[in-house]
Motif scaffolding. Structure first.
Motif, PDB file in Angstrom:
ATOM      1  N   LEU A 130       0.820  -1.215   0.000  1.00  0.00           N
ATOM      2  CA  LEU A 130       0.000   0.000   0.000  1.00  0.00           C
ATOM      3  C   LEU A 130       0.852   1.263   0.000  1.00  0.00           C
ATOM      4  O   LEU A 130       0.546   2.221  -0.709  1.00  0.00           O
ATOM      5  CB  LEU A 130      -0.938   0.000   1.211  1.00  0.00           C
ATOM      6  CG  LEU A 130      -2.078  -1.016   1.169  1.00  0.00           C
ATOM      7  CD1 LEU A 130      -2.857  -0.991   2.476  1.00  0.00           C
ATOM      8  CD2 LEU A 130      -2.983  -0.756  -0.009  1.00  0.00           C
ATOM      9  N   VAL A 131       1.912   1.281   0.785  1.00  0.00           N
ATOM     10  CA  VAL A 131       2.789   2.460   0.834  1.00  0.00           C
ATOM     11  C   VAL A 131       3.413   2.709  -0.534  1.00  0.00           C
ATOM     12  O   VAL A 131       3.509   3.844  -0.992  1.00  0.00           O
ATOM     13  CB  VAL A 131       3.880   2.293   1.910  1.00  0.00           C
ATOM     14  CG1 VAL A 131       4.996   3.286   1.718  1.00  0.00           C
ATOM     15  CG2 VAL A 131       3.288   2.461   3.292  1.00  0.00           C
ATOM     16  N   LEU A 132       3.830   1.652  -1.205  1.00  0.00           N
ATOM     17  CA  LEU A 132       4.477   1.818  -2.504  1.00  0.00           C
ATOM     18  C   LEU A 132       3.483   2.154  -3.618  1.00  0.00           C
ATOM     19  O   LEU A 132       3.849   2.795  -4.597  1.00  0.00           O
ATOM     20  CB  LEU A 132       5.264   0.553  -2.860  1.00  0.00           C
ATOM     21  CG  LEU A 132       6.442   0.251  -1.934  1.00  0.00           C
ATOM     22  CD1 LEU A 132       7.112  -1.057  -2.342  1.00  0.00           C
ATOM     23  CD2 LEU A 132       7.439   1.397  -1.917  1.00  0.00           C
ATOM     24  N   VAL A 133       2.227   1.736  -3.465  1.00  0.00           N
ATOM     25  CA  VAL A 133       1.212   2.023  -4.487  1.00  0.00           C
ATOM     26  C   VAL A 133       0.750   3.481  -4.404  1.00  0.00           C
ATOM     27  O   VAL A 133       0.572   4.128  -5.440  1.00  0.00           O
ATOM     28  CB  VAL A 133       0.010   1.065  -4.345  1.00  0.00           C
ATOM     29  CG1 VAL A 133      -1.174   1.527  -5.162  1.00  0.00           C
ATOM     30  CG2 VAL A 133       0.413  -0.339  -4.766  1.00  0.00           C
ATOM     31  N   PHE A 134       0.581   3.994  -3.197  1.00  0.00           N
ATOM     32  CA  PHE A 134       0.113   5.371  -3.047  1.00  0.00           C
ATOM     33  C   PHE A 134       1.205   6.349  -3.464  1.00  0.00           C
ATOM     34  O   PHE A 134       2.386   6.112  -3.192  1.00  0.00           O
ATOM     35  CB  PHE A 134      -0.309   5.662  -1.609  1.00  0.00           C
ATOM     36  CG  PHE A 134      -1.581   4.965  -1.194  1.00  0.00           C
ATOM     37  CD1 PHE A 134      -2.650   4.861  -2.051  1.00  0.00           C
ATOM     38  CD2 PHE A 134      -1.702   4.421   0.064  1.00  0.00           C
ATOM     39  CE1 PHE A 134      -3.815   4.225  -1.673  1.00  0.00           C
ATOM     40  CE2 PHE A 134      -2.857   3.785   0.460  1.00  0.00           C
ATOM     41  CZ  PHE A 134      -3.918   3.683  -0.419  1.00  0.00           C
ATOM     42  N   PRO A 135       0.831   7.457  -4.115  1.00  0.00           N
ATOM     43  CA  PRO A 135       1.849   8.422  -4.559  1.00  0.00           C
ATOM     44  C   PRO A 135       2.482   9.149  -3.380  1.00  0.00           C
ATOM     45  O   PRO A 135       1.908   9.236  -2.298  1.00  0.00           O
ATOM     46  CB  PRO A 135       1.068   9.390  -5.442  1.00  0.00           C
ATOM     47  CG  PRO A 135      -0.330   9.296  -4.945  1.00  0.00           C
ATOM     48  CD  PRO A 135      -0.509   7.886  -4.481  1.00  0.00           C
ATOM     49  N   LYS A 136       3.677   9.682  -3.633  1.00  0.00           N
ATOM     50  CA  LYS A 136       4.357  10.462  -2.606  1.00  0.00           C
ATOM     51  C   LYS A 136       3.593  11.746  -2.357  1.00  0.00           C
ATOM     52  O   LYS A 136       3.068  12.351  -3.279  1.00  0.00           O
ATOM     53  CB  LYS A 136       5.771  10.817  -3.050  1.00  0.00           C
ATOM     54  CG  LYS A 136       6.721   9.667  -3.090  1.00  0.00           C
ATOM     55  CD  LYS A 136       8.104  10.125  -3.480  1.00  0.00           C
ATOM     56  CE  LYS A 136       9.074   8.974  -3.519  1.00  0.00           C
ATOM     57  NZ  LYS A 136      10.420   9.411  -3.878  1.00  0.00           N
ATOM     58  N   LEU A 137       3.547  12.157  -1.102  1.00  0.00           N
ATOM     59  CA  LEU A 137       2.946  13.439  -0.754  1.00  0.00           C
ATOM     60  C   LEU A 137       4.053  14.477  -0.645  1.00  0.00           C
ATOM     61  O   LEU A 137       5.217  14.147  -0.465  1.00  0.00           O
ATOM     62  CB  LEU A 137       2.204  13.351   0.581  1.00  0.00           C
ATOM     63  CG  LEU A 137       0.975  12.455   0.596  1.00  0.00           C
ATOM     64  CD1 LEU A 137       0.363  12.461   1.989  1.00  0.00           C
ATOM     65  CD2 LEU A 137      -0.049  12.913  -0.413  1.00  0.00           C
TER      66      LEU A 137
END
Length: 96
Positions: A43-50
């Protein structure tokens, strides 16, 4: 006992990775600890960087920069620097 420690260490690593991507490290630590470090990592890697705003573009596809756009004195919306009239409120502008 080793499985528990491994789970905890992996969850901490997920929290650090999430923190480096601009997300709440503690919240992602909890997600990884409660669900699974593997699911948390995915999940961390799928979500874009903020924190890295996508480059804003106007209707012509031109990138909005301080050199190409100014704020309207009335409505404070961004308009092209060479505009004669604000496209948002219709205020007459002096092209720069």
């Amino acid at each position: 006992m080793e499985i528990f420690l491994g789970w905890l260490v992996c969850s901490i690593v997920i929290g650090v990775i999430a923190s480096s991507r601009g997300r709440s490290g503690f919240a992602w630590f909890l997600i990884a600890a409660l669900l699974s470090p593997l699911i948390g990592l995915i999940l961390v890697l799928v979500f874009p960087k903020l924190g890295q705003a996508a480059a804003a573009v106007d209707e012509t596809g031109e990138k909005i920069t301080a050199e190409s756009h100014v704020r309207c004195p009335d409505c404070r919306e961004l308009v092209r620097r060479d505009a004669r009239k604000c496209k948002h409120c219709g205020t007459a502008l002096i092209p720069q």
